[in-house]
Design a protein around this motif. Structure first.
Motif, mmCIF file in Angstrom:
data_model
loop_
_atom_site.group_PDB
_atom_site.id
_atom_site.type_symbol
_atom_site.label_atom_id
_atom_site.label_comp_id
_atom_site.label_asym_id
_atom_site.label_seq_id
_atom_site.Cartn_x
_atom_site.Cartn_y
_atom_site.Cartn_z
ATOM 1 N N GLU A 184 -0.613 16.995 -0.159
ATOM 2 C CA GLU A 184 -1.134 15.921 -0.993
ATOM 3 C C GLU A 184 -2.114 16.474 -2.025
ATOM 4 N N ALA A 185 -2.001 15.954 -3.258
ATOM 5 C CA ALA A 185 -2.892 16.377 -4.337
ATOM 6 C C ALA A 185 -3.540 15.155 -4.964
ATOM 7 N N SER A 186 -4.861 15.213 -5.155
ATOM 8 C CA SER A 186 -5.576 14.102 -5.783
ATOM 9 C C SER A 186 -6.978 14.564 -6.139
ATOM 10 N N ALA A 187 -7.695 13.687 -6.872
ATOM 11 C CA ALA A 187 -9.082 13.978 -7.236
ATOM 12 C C ALA A 187 -10.047 13.010 -6.576
ATOM 13 N N TRP A 188 -9.563 12.195 -5.642
ATOM 14 C CA TRP A 188 -10.398 11.085 -5.182
ATOM 15 C C TRP A 188 -11.531 11.508 -4.245
ATOM 16 N N GLY A 189 -11.515 12.747 -3.794
ATOM 17 C CA GLY A 189 -12.589 13.155 -2.894
ATOM 18 C C GLY A 189 -13.722 13.890 -3.569
ATOM 19 N N GLY A 190 -13.698 13.961 -4.913
ATOM 20 C CA GLY A 190 -14.638 14.855 -5.571
ATOM 21 C C GLY A 190 -15.915 14.245 -6.086
ATOM 22 N N GLY A 191 -16.098 12.938 -5.993
ATOM 23 C CA GLY A 191 -17.317 12.344 -6.515
ATOM 24 C C GLY A 191 -17.428 10.892 -6.129
ATOM 25 N N ALA A 192 -18.466 10.223 -6.569
ATOM 26 C CA ALA A 192 -18.675 8.841 -6.150
ATOM 27 C C ALA A 192 -18.960 7.905 -7.314
ATOM 28 N N GLY A 218 -6.899 2.672 -6.339
ATOM 29 C CA GLY A 218 -7.950 1.883 -6.965
ATOM 30 C C GLY A 218 -9.327 2.287 -6.511
ATOM 31 N N GLY A 219 -9.406 3.208 -5.555
ATOM 32 C CA GLY A 219 -10.697 3.595 -5.003
ATOM 33 C C GLY A 219 -11.206 4.912 -5.527
ATOM 34 N N GLY A 220 -10.552 5.454 -6.552
ATOM 35 C CA GLY A 220 -10.943 6.770 -7.020
ATOM 36 C C GLY A 220 -11.729 6.771 -8.309
ATOM 37 N N GLY A 221 -12.270 5.626 -8.707
ATOM 38 C CA GLY A 221 -12.987 5.578 -9.972
ATOM 39 C C GLY A 221 -12.017 5.563 -11.131
ATOM 40 N N GLY A 222 -12.522 5.760 -12.331
ATOM 41 C CA GLY A 222 -11.642 5.795 -13.477
ATOM 42 C C GLY A 222 -11.110 4.419 -13.828
ATOM 43 N N ASP A 223 -9.913 4.383 -14.397
ATOM 44 C CA ASP A 223 -9.324 3.145 -14.903
ATOM 45 C C ASP A 223 -7.879 3.061 -14.427
ATOM 46 N N PRO A 224 -7.646 2.635 -13.191
ATOM 47 C CA PRO A 224 -6.291 2.666 -12.633
ATOM 48 C C PRO A 224 -5.286 1.804 -13.376
ATOM 49 N N LEU A 225 -5.742 0.710 -14.007
ATOM 50 C CA LEU A 225 -4.799 -0.168 -14.710
ATOM 51 C C LEU A 225 -4.131 0.531 -15.886
ATOM 52 N N ALA A 238 0.844 -1.191 0.000
ATOM 53 C CA ALA A 238 0.000 0.000 0.000
ATOM 54 C C ALA A 238 0.887 1.252 0.000
ATOM 55 N N PRO A 239 0.337 2.360 -0.482
ATOM 56 C CA PRO A 239 -1.048 2.572 -0.897
ATOM 57 C C PRO A 239 -1.320 2.283 -2.378
ATOM 58 N N GLN A 240 -0.305 1.963 -3.176
ATOM 59 C CA GLN A 240 -0.513 1.665 -4.591
ATOM 60 C C GLN A 240 -1.523 0.529 -4.736
ATOM 61 N N PHE A 241 -2.537 0.712 -5.592
ATOM 62 C CA PHE A 241 -3.655 -0.227 -5.638
ATOM 63 C C PHE A 241 -3.206 -1.634 -6.021
ATOM 64 N N ASN A 242 -2.181 -1.754 -6.882
ATOM 65 C CA ASN A 242 -1.684 -3.086 -7.270
ATOM 66 C C ASN A 242 -0.388 -3.448 -6.559
ATOM 67 N N VAL A 279 -0.428 20.479 -10.709
ATOM 68 C CA VAL A 279 -1.249 19.422 -10.120
ATOM 69 C C VAL A 279 -2.704 19.496 -10.562
ATOM 70 N N SER A 280 -3.123 20.624 -11.142
ATOM 71 C CA SER A 280 -4.511 20.712 -11.597
ATOM 72 C C SER A 280 -4.788 19.739 -12.741
ATOM 73 N N ALA A 281 -3.725 19.296 -13.440
ATOM 74 C CA ALA A 281 -3.889 18.374 -14.563
ATOM 75 C C ALA A 281 -3.622 16.923 -14.162
ATOM 76 N N LEU A 282 -3.520 16.658 -12.873
ATOM 77 C CA LEU A 282 -3.256 15.306 -12.399
ATOM 78 C C LEU A 282 -4.394 14.360 -12.788
ATOM 79 N N GLN A 283 -4.052 13.152 -13.261
ATOM 80 C CA GLN A 283 -5.087 12.161 -13.572
ATOM 81 C C GLN A 283 -5.852 11.812 -12.298
ATOM 82 N N LYS A 284 -7.139 11.548 -12.448
ATOM 83 C CA LYS A 284 -7.965 11.366 -11.260
ATOM 84 C C LYS A 284 -7.658 10.086 -10.499
ATOM 85 N N GLU A 285 -6.949 9.144 -11.120
ATOM 86 C CA GLU A 285 -6.559 7.924 -10.406
ATOM 87 C C GLU A 285 -5.232 8.094 -9.667
#
Length: 373
Positions: A162-170, A261-268, A74-78, A132-138
């Protein structure tokens, strides 16, 4: 501080991820002690090592030794991290972290951590080149954070930027905004929002940001500036205080770039990303010159007393609190105090508290006066 060789631990395991077994960490640490010897100095090191740079690791940078993460988890999904995704300091003294995906379906993260532990109270700063505004959401840019896996339940995790998009939707496929955050965990066993204290804020398209953390007893001050150093526009300032603020233990400094892996999108199938860390610094708290205050004035009701704080370190901000026979007087928080009828027969004293960025906050008390006439 007592150490046992190099203390390698999983990077961070907040409540949103399962906890990694300690056994693996101990085996990795033991293996490194056998396999890694002193490394030759890097040509790009631009400052002498600090008095306590930590045990030798993968490279020297900004006065400290750093270890590239080569173990999974962790924290990497794979659970994939690749030390090749961390570049040695270049000719400018910059360190680049990369997120790779060589097969198109097996992304690998990057992380460095200081081999020194127990930085504790003081001022931390880092300058980062990344829009960081252009960071991929995964993708999560871990930026600078402290972490001690033995300091349960909060792991002494303080997240500066820390920068991420994982808190913005479901919902899968939703276009989430990227945000940055200041905050810390006080109980990583509880879910986000319950076991942590976090302030998020919108990102800008600024390509270079400088972040600063001032860690004091029961107080954290976070600042984010545009550009290099602290002369640029102050984009965000957060102050957090209280009993849940972490107390120093054996935390190390971490920077990481990884996929959730918990932020939606396509982490693979995330595309490669990179972040350039231009600078890191740490300064232990300075010591304020803090003389014992005195009180002047006539000790009779109706007269005004003055606090004489003495000469403190230049730039120190002073605050006052007056006391009546040992009890704080409500509202008596300026340099002068006018004696009231209720003070008759009681002694008076004053407390002066000095604060200055990068210094330990200090309070000094005057001697108690004779009883008020």
């Amino acid at each position: 501080m007592k150490r046992t060789a190099i203390a390698l631990v999983p990077a961070r395991i907040p409540a949103r991820f399962p906890r990694i077994l300690r056994t693996f960490s101990l085996l990795v640490a033991a293996g490194l002690c056998l396999a890694v010897g002193p490394m030759p100095a890097q040509a790009a090191v631009i400052a002498p090592l600090a008095e306590d740079p930590g045990p030798a690791g993968s490279f020297e940078w900004k006065g400290f030794n750093w270890q590239k993460r080569f173990w999974g988890g962790a924290p990497q999904f794979n659970r994939m991290f690749d030390p090749a995704n961390v570049g040695n300091p270049d000719a400018n003294g910059y360190v680049t972290l990369r997120l790779s995906n060589p097969t198109g379906a097996a992304p690998a993260g990057a992380e460095i951590q200081s081999t020194r532990q127990g930085f504790g109270y003081g001022t931390y700063s880092t300058t980062v080149a990344k829009n960081v505004s252009a960071l991929q959401k995964e993708v999560v840019w871990g930026c600078l954070f402290t972490y001690d896996p033995e300091a349960s339940p909060g792991y002494n995790e303080i997240d500066l930027c820390e920068a991420s998009a994982w808190g913005g939707g479901a919902a899968y496929g939703e276009n989430w905004p990227v945000t940055q955050g200041h905050g810390y965990w006080f109980d990583a066993l509880l879910p986000p929002g319950e076991g942590n204290s976090t302030i998020t804020f919108p990102t800008t398209t600024t390509a270079v940001l400088t972040h600063r953390l001032i860690w004091e007893p029961s107080k954290l001050t976070f600042e984010t500036f545009a550009g290099t150093g602290f002369a640029g526009t102050l984009l965000k300032r957060t102050v957090m205080q209280g009993a849940t603020v972490p107390v120093p233990a054996n935390e190390a400094i971490h920077f990481n770039l990884w996929v959730t892996g918990g932020g939606g999108g396509d982490p693979l199938h995330v595309a490669p990303e990179s972040v350039v860390i231009r600078d890191f610094s740490f300064a232990a708290p300075g010591t304020l010159t803090a003389p014992t205050p005195t009180i002047s004035g006539t000790l009779a009701t109706g007269n005004t007393l003055s606090a004489n704080p003495g000469t403190w370190t230049t730039g120190t901000t002073l605050k006052y609190q007056w006391y009546r026979s040992g009890a704080a007087i409500p509202g008596a928080t300026v340099k002068t105090y006018t004696l009231a009828a209720i003070d008759a027969g009681d002694t008076i004293k004053v407390r002066v508290t000095g604060t200055k960025t990068g210094y330990t906050t200090v309070s000094r008390y005057s001697a108690a006066t004779a009883p008020v006439a």
